[in-house]
Design a protein around this motif. Sequence first.
Motif, PDB file in Angstrom:
ATOM      1  N   CYS A 131       0.874  -1.167   0.000  1.00  8.52           N
ATOM      2  CA  CYS A 131       0.000   0.000   0.000  1.00  8.52           C
ATOM      3  C   CYS A 131       0.917   1.224   0.000  1.00  8.52           C
ATOM      4  CB  CYS A 131      -0.916  -0.003   1.223  1.00  8.52           C
ATOM      5  SG  CYS A 131      -2.073  -1.403   1.280  1.00  8.52           S
ATOM      6  N   CYS A 132       0.940   1.957  -1.082  1.00  8.40           N
ATOM      7  CA  CYS A 132       1.897   3.044  -1.260  1.00  8.40           C
ATOM      8  C   CYS A 132       1.739   4.139  -0.204  1.00  8.40           C
ATOM      9  CB  CYS A 132       1.737   3.649  -2.649  1.00  8.40           C
ATOM     10  SG  CYS A 132       2.082   2.509  -4.001  1.00  8.40           S
ATOM     11  N   THR A 133       2.848   4.743   0.150  1.00 13.84           N
ATOM     12  CA  THR A 133       2.898   5.872   1.082  1.00 13.84           C
ATOM     13  C   THR A 133       3.916   6.881   0.565  1.00 13.84           C
ATOM     14  OG1 THR A 133       4.680   4.932   2.428  1.00 13.84           O
ATOM     15  CG2 THR A 133       2.417   4.307   3.028  1.00 13.84           C
ATOM     16  N   GLU A 134       4.037   8.006   1.256  1.00 18.39           N
ATOM     17  CA  GLU A 134       5.058   8.984   0.889  1.00 18.39           C
ATOM     18  C   GLU A 134       6.446   8.354   0.978  1.00 18.39           C
ATOM     19  OE1 GLU A 134       4.797  11.947  -0.311  1.00 18.39           O
ATOM     20  OE2 GLU A 134       2.612  12.140  -0.147  1.00 18.39           O
ATOM     21  N   GLN A 135       6.625   7.419   1.906  1.00 18.00           N
ATOM     22  CA  GLN A 135       7.924   6.785   2.096  1.00 18.00           C
ATOM     23  C   GLN A 135       8.267   5.820   0.958  1.00 18.00           C
ATOM     24  OE1 GLN A 135       5.609   7.130   4.732  1.00 18.00           O
ATOM     25  NE2 GLN A 135       6.804   8.968   5.235  1.00 18.00           N
ATOM     26  N   THR A 136       7.260   5.098   0.452  1.00 18.19           N
ATOM     27  CA  THR A 136       7.519   4.126  -0.610  1.00 18.19           C
ATOM     28  C   THR A 136       7.512   4.759  -1.994  1.00 18.19           C
ATOM     29  OG1 THR A 136       5.174   3.556  -0.937  1.00 18.19           O
ATOM     30  CG2 THR A 136       6.378   2.337   0.762  1.00 18.19           C
ATOM     31  N   GLY A 137       6.842   5.916  -2.106  1.00 19.32           N
ATOM     32  CA  GLY A 137       6.633   6.527  -3.405  1.00 19.32           C
ATOM     33  C   GLY A 137       5.294   6.119  -3.981  1.00 19.32           C
TER      34      GLY A 137
END
Length: 212
Positions: A131-137
């Motif tokens: 589940c994408c986040t700011e950390q993963t991009g």
Amino acid sequence: MVSEYDFWLLDLDGTLVDVEWSYTRGVFDRVGDRLGHEFSDREAEIIWNGLTGSRDYQLREWGIDPGAFWDAFHAEEDPLVRAEQTYLHDDAAFVADLDEPVGLVTHCQEFLCEPVLDELDIHDWFDAKLCCTEQTGWKPDPAPVEYVMNELGVGYNGHQGVLAGDGACDVGAAWNAGIDAIHVERIGHERRGRCVLGDYRVQSFDELEFPQ
């Protein structure tokens, strides 16, 4: 005919599942109340489906601060209600029959994604998920795709894979990660306002022909 891929990656919302319009409309009504902005049906559709590309860019074009919007949006989403009003597209059933490793790469946040997977009983379709986040991009950044590829053990070691999704960002993420892309057009070119290219372009996964 779809080539025999070594692995499959899939988007979730708009690709395998969708939510009843009444849920979407209700969320945007409540978010609008928080922000002092009355979202039209078209505006809600654009943001929910990412029709114009970057949702943050679109929000700024409308004079809405993206940070404030997403804070309000996530505060107004009820994971259990959303899960109950989410349905699986009939043509998505092919995923359960895939013998190859399967990964999920979605912008749907984990607190929403997990109840949906539970409600629809499709957790076991996926060997890895992100589940994408700011950390993963965020897609079309290839980083989330590459992360799931590594989790599946397919990396960049000669494996041939494909990512299927309903948005231009899915196609971009696939191509940026060096794999093929299937674009499934759930909305229609006229409502989207443009045509999204892909290695395969279908309106239903039933159009794909799998090797026997």
